[in-house]
Design a protein around this motif. Sequence first.
Motif, PDB file in Angstrom:
ATOM      1  N   SER A  64      20.086  35.973  51.092  1.00  0.00           N
ATOM      2  CA  SER A  64      21.055  36.770  51.839  1.00  0.00           C
ATOM      3  C   SER A  64      22.417  36.080  51.872  1.00  0.00           C
ATOM      4  CB  SER A  64      20.557  37.042  53.256  1.00  0.00           C
ATOM      5  OG  SER A  64      20.308  35.822  53.924  1.00  0.00           O
ATOM      6  N   GLY A  65      22.425  34.758  51.994  1.00  0.00           N
ATOM      7  CA  GLY A  65      23.687  34.018  51.966  1.00  0.00           C
ATOM      8  C   GLY A  65      24.373  34.122  50.621  1.00  0.00           C
ATOM      9  N   SER A  66      23.598  34.050  49.567  1.00  0.00           N
ATOM     10  CA  SER A  66      24.141  34.167  48.218  1.00  0.00           C
ATOM     11  C   SER A  66      24.737  35.553  47.984  1.00  0.00           C
ATOM     12  CB  SER A  66      23.030  33.897  47.201  1.00  0.00           C
ATOM     13  OG  SER A  66      23.488  34.056  45.894  1.00  0.00           O
ATOM     14  N   LEU A  67      24.016  36.580  48.395  1.00  0.00           N
ATOM     15  CA  LEU A  67      24.513  37.950  48.227  1.00  0.00           C
ATOM     16  C   LEU A  67      25.750  38.194  49.086  1.00  0.00           C
ATOM     17  CD1 LEU A  67      21.119  39.845  48.195  1.00  0.00           C
ATOM     18  CD2 LEU A  67      22.698  39.588  46.274  1.00  0.00           C
ATOM     19  N   PHE A  68      25.747  37.649  50.298  1.00  0.00           N
ATOM     20  CA  PHE A  68      26.897  37.816  51.183  1.00  0.00           C
ATOM     21  C   PHE A  68      28.141  37.154  50.597  1.00  0.00           C
ATOM     22  CE2 PHE A  68      29.578  36.281  54.685  1.00  0.00           C
ATOM     23  CZ  PHE A  68      29.923  37.506  55.251  1.00  0.00           C
ATOM     24  N   LEU A  69      27.993  35.924  50.102  1.00  0.00           N
ATOM     25  CA  LEU A  69      29.128  35.215  49.523  1.00  0.00           C
ATOM     26  C   LEU A  69      29.661  35.948  48.294  1.00  0.00           C
ATOM     27  CD1 LEU A  69      31.052  32.830  49.487  1.00  0.00           C
ATOM     28  CD2 LEU A  69      29.352  31.578  48.150  1.00  0.00           C
ATOM     29  N   MET A  70      28.765  36.434  47.448  1.00  0.00           N
ATOM     30  CA  MET A  70      29.216  37.157  46.258  1.00  0.00           C
ATOM     31  C   MET A  70      29.928  38.451  46.649  1.00  0.00           C
ATOM     32  SD  MET A  70      27.220  38.095  42.753  1.00  0.00           S
ATOM     33  CE  MET A  70      26.655  36.430  42.579  1.00  0.00           C
ATOM     34  N   ALA A  71      29.409  39.146  47.645  1.00  0.00           N
ATOM     35  CA  ALA A  71      30.063  40.374  48.105  1.00  0.00           C
ATOM     36  C   ALA A  71      31.443  40.074  48.691  1.00  0.00           C
ATOM     37  CB  ALA A  71      29.184  41.083  49.134  1.00  0.00           C
ATOM     38  N   MET A  72      31.556  38.997  49.443  1.00  0.00           N
ATOM     39  CA  MET A  72      32.856  38.626  50.028  1.00  0.00           C
ATOM     40  C   MET A  72      33.857  38.238  48.943  1.00  0.00           C
ATOM     41  SD  MET A  72      32.994  39.196  53.180  1.00  0.00           S
ATOM     42  CE  MET A  72      32.043  40.652  52.797  1.00  0.00           C
ATOM     43  N   LEU A  73      33.402  37.513  47.931  1.00  0.00           N
ATOM     44  CA  LEU A  73      34.285  37.151  46.824  1.00  0.00           C
ATOM     45  C   LEU A  73      34.800  38.389  46.096  1.00  0.00           C
ATOM     46  CD1 LEU A  73      32.376  34.089  45.327  1.00  0.00           C
ATOM     47  CD2 LEU A  73      34.630  34.050  46.388  1.00  0.00           C
ATOM     48  N   LEU A  74      33.894  39.316  45.820  1.00  0.00           N
ATOM     49  CA  LEU A  74      34.290  40.534  45.110  1.00  0.00           C
ATOM     50  C   LEU A  74      35.190  41.414  45.979  1.00  0.00           C
ATOM     51  CD1 LEU A  74      30.983  41.427  43.270  1.00  0.00           C
ATOM     52  CD2 LEU A  74      33.115  40.661  42.228  1.00  0.00           C
ATOM     53  N   ALA A  75      34.877  41.521  47.261  1.00  0.00           N
ATOM     54  CA  ALA A  75      35.695  42.344  48.153  1.00  0.00           C
ATOM     55  C   ALA A  75      37.091  41.749  48.328  1.00  0.00           C
ATOM     56  CB  ALA A  75      35.005  42.500  49.507  1.00  0.00           C
ATOM     57  N   THR A  76      37.166  40.429  48.454  1.00  0.00           N
ATOM     58  CA  THR A  76      38.471  39.769  48.573  1.00  0.00           C
ATOM     59  C   THR A  76      39.274  39.943  47.304  1.00  0.00           C
ATOM     60  OG1 THR A  76      37.517  38.151  50.079  1.00  0.00           O
ATOM     61  CG2 THR A  76      39.616  37.574  49.044  1.00  0.00           C
ATOM     62  N   SER A  77      38.623  39.765  46.173  1.00  0.00           N
ATOM     63  CA  SER A  77      39.302  39.945  44.891  1.00  0.00           C
ATOM     64  C   SER A  77      39.787  41.393  44.738  1.00  0.00           C
ATOM     65  CB  SER A  77      38.347  39.586  43.754  1.00  0.00           C
ATOM     66  OG  SER A  77      38.954  39.770  42.517  1.00  0.00           O
ATOM     67  N   PHE A  78      38.951  42.340  45.137  1.00  0.00           N
ATOM     68  CA  PHE A  78      39.345  43.750  45.073  1.00  0.00           C
ATOM     69  C   PHE A  78      40.580  44.004  45.937  1.00  0.00           C
ATOM     70  CE2 PHE A  78      39.247  48.013  46.878  1.00  0.00           C
ATOM     71  CZ  PHE A  78      39.248  48.783  45.726  1.00  0.00           C
ATOM     72  N   GLY A  79      40.570  43.467  47.155  1.00  0.00           N
ATOM     73  CA  GLY A  79      41.707  43.664  48.053  1.00  0.00           C
ATOM     74  C   GLY A  79      42.997  43.071  47.498  1.00  0.00           C
ATOM     75  N   LEU A  80      42.915  41.867  46.933  1.00  0.00           N
ATOM     76  CA  LEU A  80      44.107  41.243  46.355  1.00  0.00           C
ATOM     77  C   LEU A  80      44.633  42.033  45.156  1.00  0.00           C
ATOM     78  CD1 LEU A  80      43.074  37.480  46.521  1.00  0.00           C
ATOM     79  CD2 LEU A  80      44.881  38.611  47.834  1.00  0.00           C
ATOM     80  N   ILE A  81      43.729  42.513  44.330  1.00  0.00           N
ATOM     81  CA  ILE A  81      44.147  43.295  43.159  1.00  0.00           C
ATOM     82  C   ILE A  81      44.757  44.620  43.599  1.00  0.00           C
ATOM     83  CG2 ILE A  81      43.293  44.549  41.141  1.00  0.00           C
ATOM     84  CD1 ILE A  81      41.234  42.224  40.879  1.00  0.00           C
ATOM     85  N   ALA A  82      44.147  45.271  44.590  1.00  0.00           N
ATOM     86  CA  ALA A  82      44.663  46.556  45.058  1.00  0.00           C
ATOM     87  C   ALA A  82      46.033  46.406  45.709  1.00  0.00           C
ATOM     88  CB  ALA A  82      43.677  47.180  46.037  1.00  0.00           C
ATOM     89  N   TYR A  83      46.241  45.319  46.432  1.00  0.00           N
ATOM     90  CA  TYR A  83      47.504  45.137  47.149  1.00  0.00           C
ATOM     91  C   TYR A  83      48.631  44.653  46.232  1.00  0.00           C
ATOM     92  CZ  TYR A  83      50.789  43.788  50.765  1.00  0.00           C
ATOM     93  OH  TYR A  83      51.911  43.679  51.548  1.00  0.00           O
ATOM     94  N   TYR A  84      48.345  43.627  45.434  1.00  0.00           N
ATOM     95  CA  TYR A  84      49.410  43.014  44.639  1.00  0.00           C
ATOM     96  C   TYR A  84      49.585  43.614  43.249  1.00  0.00           C
ATOM     97  CZ  TYR A  84      49.794  39.439  48.184  1.00  0.00           C
ATOM     98  OH  TYR A  84      49.983  38.785  49.369  1.00  0.00           O
ATOM     99  N   LYS A  85      48.569  44.298  42.724  1.00  0.00           N
ATOM    100  CA  LYS A  85      48.614  44.910  41.395  1.00  0.00           C
ATOM    101  C   LYS A  85      49.206  43.947  40.351  1.00  0.00           C
ATOM    102  CE  LYS A  85      49.091  49.529  43.304  1.00  0.00           C
ATOM    103  NZ  LYS A  85      48.760  49.106  44.648  1.00  0.00           N
ATOM    104  N   PRO A  86      48.491  42.840  40.072  1.00  0.00           N
ATOM    105  CA  PRO A  86      49.052  41.807  39.201  1.00  0.00           C
ATOM    106  C   PRO A  86      49.070  42.147  37.721  1.00  0.00           C
ATOM    107  CG  PRO A  86      46.817  41.228  39.783  1.00  0.00           C
ATOM    108  CD  PRO A  86      47.165  42.471  40.558  1.00  0.00           C
ATOM    109  N   TRP A  87      48.241  43.080  37.277  1.00  0.00           N
ATOM    110  CA  TRP A  87      48.163  43.375  35.847  1.00  0.00           C
ATOM    111  C   TRP A  87      49.438  44.057  35.366  1.00  0.00           C
ATOM    112  CZ3 TRP A  87      44.435  40.761  33.802  1.00  0.00           C
ATOM    113  CH2 TRP A  87      43.271  40.534  34.513  1.00  0.00           C
ATOM    114  N   ARG A  88      49.772  43.835  34.116  1.00  0.00           N
ATOM    115  CA  ARG A  88      50.998  44.428  33.544  1.00  0.00           C
ATOM    116  C   ARG A  88      50.923  45.942  33.465  1.00  0.00           C
ATOM    117  NH1 ARG A  88      55.166  41.559  31.111  1.00  0.00           N
ATOM    118  NH2 ARG A  88      54.714  39.335  30.943  1.00  0.00           N
ATOM    119  N   SER A  89      49.754  46.480  33.181  1.00  0.00           N
ATOM    120  CA  SER A  89      49.643  47.935  33.061  1.00  0.00           C
ATOM    121  C   SER A  89      48.849  48.505  34.235  1.00  0.00           C
ATOM    122  CB  SER A  89      48.966  48.316  31.742  1.00  0.00           C
ATOM    123  OG  SER A  89      47.594  48.015  31.774  1.00  0.00           O
TER     124      SER A  89
END
Length: 120
Positions: A64-89
């Motif tokens: 459960s700890g492993s799944l929670f950490l992976m979910a938090m990493l993916l959710a944080t990464s999703f939030g940063l990508i959605a907010y900052y839109k770092p990709w060129r296209s």
Amino acid sequence: TYLALSCWIILVELPKRVRVADVAFLRACSFLVMRFHPGKEVFTVLFLIRNVLIVLTPLIPSSSGSLFLMAMLLATSFGLIAYYKPWRSLLSTQVDMITHLALLLILQMGALAVVDVQEQ
């Protein structure tokens, strides 16, 4: 290691070399930064660290700890990508966001089937 060298190049050397217009250095290290908007090169470091942490999450003894950490990493990464839109296209940003959502969905559905075994 690759992670340490990439962090040093992006965070320390790149700003200095851009100021003095070192074209040879920029061309040599362009594989690290060419995918991102100018000024958002730090996402190279963030993505590399995220990838290392995702690889290390199965080492956590609790499922459960492993799944929670992976979910938090993916959710944080999703939030940063959605907010900052770092990709060129815009298409790259959208594909990355859809991939993150699909991974989160698969992870959450798989988490429903996991049973933690109590060791005696």
